[in-house]
Design an enzyme around this catalytic site. Structure first.
Site, short mmCIF file in Angstrom:
data_model
loop_
_atom_site.label_atom_id
_atom_site.label_comp_id
_atom_site.label_asym_id
_atom_site.label_seq_id
_atom_site.Cartn_x
_atom_site.Cartn_y
_atom_site.Cartn_z
NE ARG A 124 -2.08 7.14 0.57
CZ ARG A 124 -2.64 8.06 1.38
NH1 ARG A 124 -2.02 8.42 2.51
NH2 ARG A 124 -3.80 8.60 1.10
CB SER B 163 -5.26 5.28 -4.94
OG SER B 163 -6.39 5.81 -4.30
CD GLU C 299 -1.27 3.98 -2.77
OE1 GLU C 299 -1.48 5.19 -2.71
OE2 GLU C 299 -2.06 3.12 -2.33
P1 FAD Z 1 -0.60 -6.74 0.64
O1 FAD Z 1 -1.17 -6.23 -0.63
O2 FAD Z 1 -0.78 -8.17 0.96
O3 FAD Z 1 0.93 -6.37 0.70
C1 FAD Z 1 1.39 -5.08 0.37
C2 FAD Z 1 2.91 -5.07 0.51
O4 FAD Z 1 3.27 -5.24 1.89
C3 FAD Z 1 3.60 -6.23 -0.23
O5 FAD Z 1 4.87 -5.78 -0.64
C4 FAD Z 1 3.73 -7.29 0.83
O6 FAD Z 1 4.78 -8.20 0.58
C5 FAD Z 1 4.02 -6.44 2.06
N1 FAD Z 1 3.53 -7.01 3.33
C6 FAD Z 1 2.27 -7.38 3.63
N2 FAD Z 1 2.21 -7.79 4.91
C7 FAD Z 1 3.45 -7.68 5.41
C8 FAD Z 1 4.05 -7.96 6.68
N3 FAD Z 1 3.33 -8.43 7.71
N4 FAD Z 1 5.37 -7.75 6.83
C9 FAD Z 1 6.13 -7.29 5.81
N5 FAD Z 1 5.62 -7.01 4.59
C10 FAD Z 1 4.31 -7.20 4.40
N6 FAD Z 1 -4.45 2.29 1.07
C11 FAD Z 1 -4.41 3.44 1.79
O7 FAD Z 1 -3.33 3.83 2.28
N7 FAD Z 1 -5.53 4.19 2.01
C12 FAD Z 1 -6.73 3.83 1.52
O8 FAD Z 1 -7.71 4.53 1.75
C13 FAD Z 1 -6.81 2.63 0.75
N8 FAD Z 1 -7.98 2.25 0.19
C14 FAD Z 1 -8.04 1.12 -0.59
C15 FAD Z 1 -9.27 0.76 -1.15
C16 FAD Z 1 -9.36 -0.39 -1.92
C17 FAD Z 1 -10.69 -0.77 -2.53
C18 FAD Z 1 -8.22 -1.20 -2.12
C19 FAD Z 1 -8.33 -2.47 -2.93
C20 FAD Z 1 -7.00 -0.85 -1.59
C21 FAD Z 1 -6.89 0.33 -0.80
N9 FAD Z 1 -5.68 0.74 -0.22
C22 FAD Z 1 -5.62 1.88 0.54
C23 FAD Z 1 -4.45 -0.04 -0.44
C24 FAD Z 1 -4.31 -1.23 0.57
O9 FAD Z 1 -5.54 -1.61 1.08
C25 FAD Z 1 -3.36 -0.88 1.72
O10 FAD Z 1 -2.10 -0.51 1.24
C26 FAD Z 1 -3.21 -2.05 2.70
O11 FAD Z 1 -2.43 -1.66 3.81
C27 FAD Z 1 -2.59 -3.28 2.05
O12 FAD Z 1 -2.73 -4.36 2.95
P2 FAD Z 1 -2.59 -5.88 2.48
O13 FAD Z 1 -2.58 -6.70 3.70
O14 FAD Z 1 -3.62 -6.18 1.47
O15 FAD Z 1 -1.15 -5.83 1.84
P1 NAP Z 2 -11.24 12.86 -2.20
O1 NAP Z 2 -11.78 13.11 -0.84
O2 NAP Z 2 -12.13 12.99 -3.38
O3 NAP Z 2 -9.96 13.80 -2.44
C1 NAP Z 2 -9.26 13.75 -3.68
C2 NAP Z 2 -7.80 13.94 -3.40
O4 NAP Z 2 -7.61 15.22 -2.84
C3 NAP Z 2 -7.31 12.92 -2.43
O5 NAP Z 2 -6.32 12.21 -3.07
C4 NAP Z 2 -6.81 13.69 -1.21
O6 NAP Z 2 -5.46 13.40 -0.89
C5 NAP Z 2 -6.88 15.15 -1.64
N1 NAP Z 2 -7.57 15.97 -0.61
C6 NAP Z 2 -8.91 16.18 -0.51
N2 NAP Z 2 -9.16 17.02 0.51
C7 NAP Z 2 -7.97 17.33 1.05
C8 NAP Z 2 -7.58 18.15 2.14
N3 NAP Z 2 -8.47 18.83 2.87
N4 NAP Z 2 -6.26 18.23 2.43
C9 NAP Z 2 -5.36 17.55 1.72
N5 NAP Z 2 -5.66 16.75 0.67
C10 NAP Z 2 -6.95 16.65 0.34
O7 NAP Z 2 -10.52 11.44 -2.25
P2 NAP Z 2 -11.11 9.99 -2.48
O8 NAP Z 2 -10.52 9.49 -3.70
O9 NAP Z 2 -12.59 9.99 -2.29
O10 NAP Z 2 -10.45 9.21 -1.25
C11 NAP Z 2 -10.78 9.56 0.07
C12 NAP Z 2 -9.61 9.25 0.98
O11 NAP Z 2 -9.38 7.85 0.96
C13 NAP Z 2 -8.32 9.92 0.55
O12 NAP Z 2 -7.61 10.30 1.69
C14 NAP Z 2 -7.59 8.84 -0.22
O13 NAP Z 2 -6.19 8.95 -0.11
C15 NAP Z 2 -8.07 7.58 0.51
N6 NAP Z 2 -8.08 6.43 -0.41
C16 NAP Z 2 -6.89 5.84 -0.68
C17 NAP Z 2 -6.84 4.73 -1.51
C18 NAP Z 2 -5.52 4.02 -1.76
O14 NAP Z 2 -5.55 2.93 -2.31
N7 NAP Z 2 -4.41 4.57 -1.36
C19 NAP Z 2 -7.99 4.26 -2.13
C20 NAP Z 2 -9.18 4.93 -1.87
C21 NAP Z 2 -9.22 6.02 -1.00
P3 NAP Z 2 -4.97 12.12 -0.04
O15 NAP Z 2 -5.09 10.98 -0.99
O16 NAP Z 2 -3.56 12.48 0.30
O17 NAP Z 2 -5.83 11.98 1.15
#
Ligand code: FAD
Ligand code: NAP
Length: 343
Positions: free
Chosen positions: A171, A242, A338
């Site tokens: 991340r 998250s 995050e």
């Molecule tokens: P923004 O929120 O608009 O921007 C995020 C940051 O990046 C800010 O600092 C912004 O200034 C910068 N930025 C945006 N675009 C650019 C660009 N083109 N150049 C330079 N800087 C830029 N994340 C995960 O990793 N895994 C997930 O599974 C995941 N699930 C999510 C589920 C939900 C319901 C939500 C709401 C969020 C989730 N996220 C997840 C977080 C998010 O969706 C990601 O981080 C996504 O990549 C953000 O994209 P955005 O365009 O909305 O970025």
């Molecule tokens: P989940 O499957 O219930 O798992 C809970 C946590 O355990 C997750 O954070 C995941 O880490 C870790 N995990 C589970 N199985 C694993 C494995 N086999 N090896 C290593 N790590 C393991 O998670 P969830 O909340 O439903 O989300 C599902 C996936 O979507 C996850 O990968 C999560 O990161 C991603 N997600 C991200 C965001 C965001 O905003 N960043 C939001 C929603 C969902 P990891 O998080 O490292 O995968």
């Protein structure tokens, strides 16, 4: 230099509430949507000439806007998904930063280009995907990333970043670290495989996919179905996914926490580290579904902070500080936020 001299005229005093998925009510002094790279260069030049800071907005799904912004907010709306190169085994796909990430995933699924299907339904733009090296279900952007182009805000020049120079980590990337706020990513080139590269090790996926023949479409559909069943849609309940990173700790730290918390949920991370499940810590500490002054951790997913009453960024951060202090007190673990916080 006047804005008209550059052929660029931003809008003034615009609400950003609909541009951030936490629905925080803030505004920006200057605002523009850009749908091509030339316009972006004009906007950057205008901001430089008027000595304004720039706030780059993709889908606004990973930001916390604590205050009104006094500079120029640039919403990236550039479009374009094109094959840059194709070999016997791989497709190199060039995607404009303003493209929607999920639509890009589904485009690849429809073409049977493998690699990003586990990342279906992640909100936001393609340009933001490298910023935190988006990941889900055991797949991260880094695994299918080839290179990106980004404009240096100080010079207006476009530079290319190969895989190594992005310094991807869990991340994380160089754009959250030493190069924070210095570049605007304009396009990302993905390397996708023409052969399946399945990753269904996460329990939720393995349970649902083990008995059926795997196809790229059913992996993507299953990911979407699981996500819809537990994650709140920001349109209904404002959230930023998250809210905390899973803490990465050394083996020694892991063993020490495990002594006082024997059922701790954690996963090996490399040879000498462990990744603690932050959602599990939050749940165990009694914060899952807990509401304090109108802000809540989601009842189905303890890691997701929700803002149903559309309160301010400062109110969200007060709640976050309470939760962090409680987790630190109970487990000795400092949770790191995050999303990017803009103060
Ligand atoms: P923004 O929120 O608009 O921007 C995020 C940051 O990046 C800010 O600092 C912004 O200034 C910068 N930025 C945006 N675009 C650019 C660009 N083109 N150049 C330079 N800087 C830029 N994340 C995960 O990793 N895994 C997930 O599974 C995941 N699930 C999510 C589920 C939900 C319901 C939500 C709401 C969020 C989730 N996220 C997840 C977080 C998010 O969706 C990601 O981080 C996504 O990549 C953000 O994209 P955005 O365009 O909305 O970025
Ligand atoms: P989940 O499957 O219930 O798992 C809970 C946590 O355990 C997750 O954070 C995941 O880490 C870790 N995990 C589970 N199985 C694993 C494995 N086999 N090896 C290593 N790590 C393991 O998670 P969830 O909340 O439903 O989300 C599902 C996936 O979507 C996850 O990968 C999560 O990161 C991603 N997600 C991200 C965001 C965001 O905003 N960043 C939001 C929603 C969902 P990891 O998080 O490292 O995968």
């Amino acid at each position: 230099m006047s804005s008209s001299a550059l052929g660029f005229s931003p809008q003034e005093n615009i609400s950003l509430q609909s541009y951030n998925t936490l629905s925080v009510p803030v505004s920006t002094h200057w605002f523009c949507c850009v749908d091509n790279d030339q316009e972006l260069l004009h906007a950057i030049a205008w901001a430089r000439e008027t000595a304004c800071d720039i706030l780059v907005l993709g889908g606004g799904s990973n930001i916390v806007l604590a205050n009104d912004f006094s500079g120029l907010a640039i919403k990236l709306d550039t479009r374009g998904i094109n094959i840059e190169q194709e070999t016997e085994t791989d497709v190199y796909l060039s995607v404009a930063a303003g493209e929607n990430w999920h639509n890009t995933v589904m485009h690849c699924v429809s073409k049977q280009w493998y690699g990003i299907e586990n990342l279906a339904l992640i909100p936001g733009s393609v340009g933001a995907a490298p910023i935190q090296n988006i990941g889900a279900y055991g797949v991260e952007l880094t695994q299918c990333f080839s290179y990106l182009d980004a404009v240096n805000i100080a010079t207006g020049k476009t530079q290319r970043f190969d895989h190594a120079s992005c310094e991807f980590a869990y991340r994380d990337s160089v754009f959250k670290g030493t190069l924070k706020d210095q570049y605007i990513i304009t396009r990302v080139v993905l390397r996708l495989s023409k052969q399946p590269v399945w990753n269904i090790s996460y329990p939720a996926l393995a349970e649902r996919l083990s008995s059926e023949a795997l196809t790229i479409q059913n992996v993507a559909d299953t990911v979407c179905a699981i996500r819809r069943s537990k994650l709140p849609d920001p349109k209904d309940i404002p959230n930023a996914g998250s809210f905390f990173k899973n803490p990465i700790v050394t083996s020694e730290q892991f063993q020490s926490i495990q002594q006082s918390t024997p059922n701790l949920v954690a996963y090996p991370h490399g040879d000498q580290h462990y990744k603690l499940a932050a959602g599990w810590l939050i749940d165990q500490a009694g914060w899952k579904g807990k509401v304090v002054d109108g802000i809540a951790m989601h009842g189905d997913q303890a890691l997701v902070l929700t803002n149903p009453s559309r309160l301010s960024g400062h109110q969200l951060l007060d709640f976050v500080a309470l939760l962090q202090a409680d987790i630190l007190h109970k487990y000795g673990v400092q949770l790191e936020v995050e999303p990017r916080i803009f103060m």
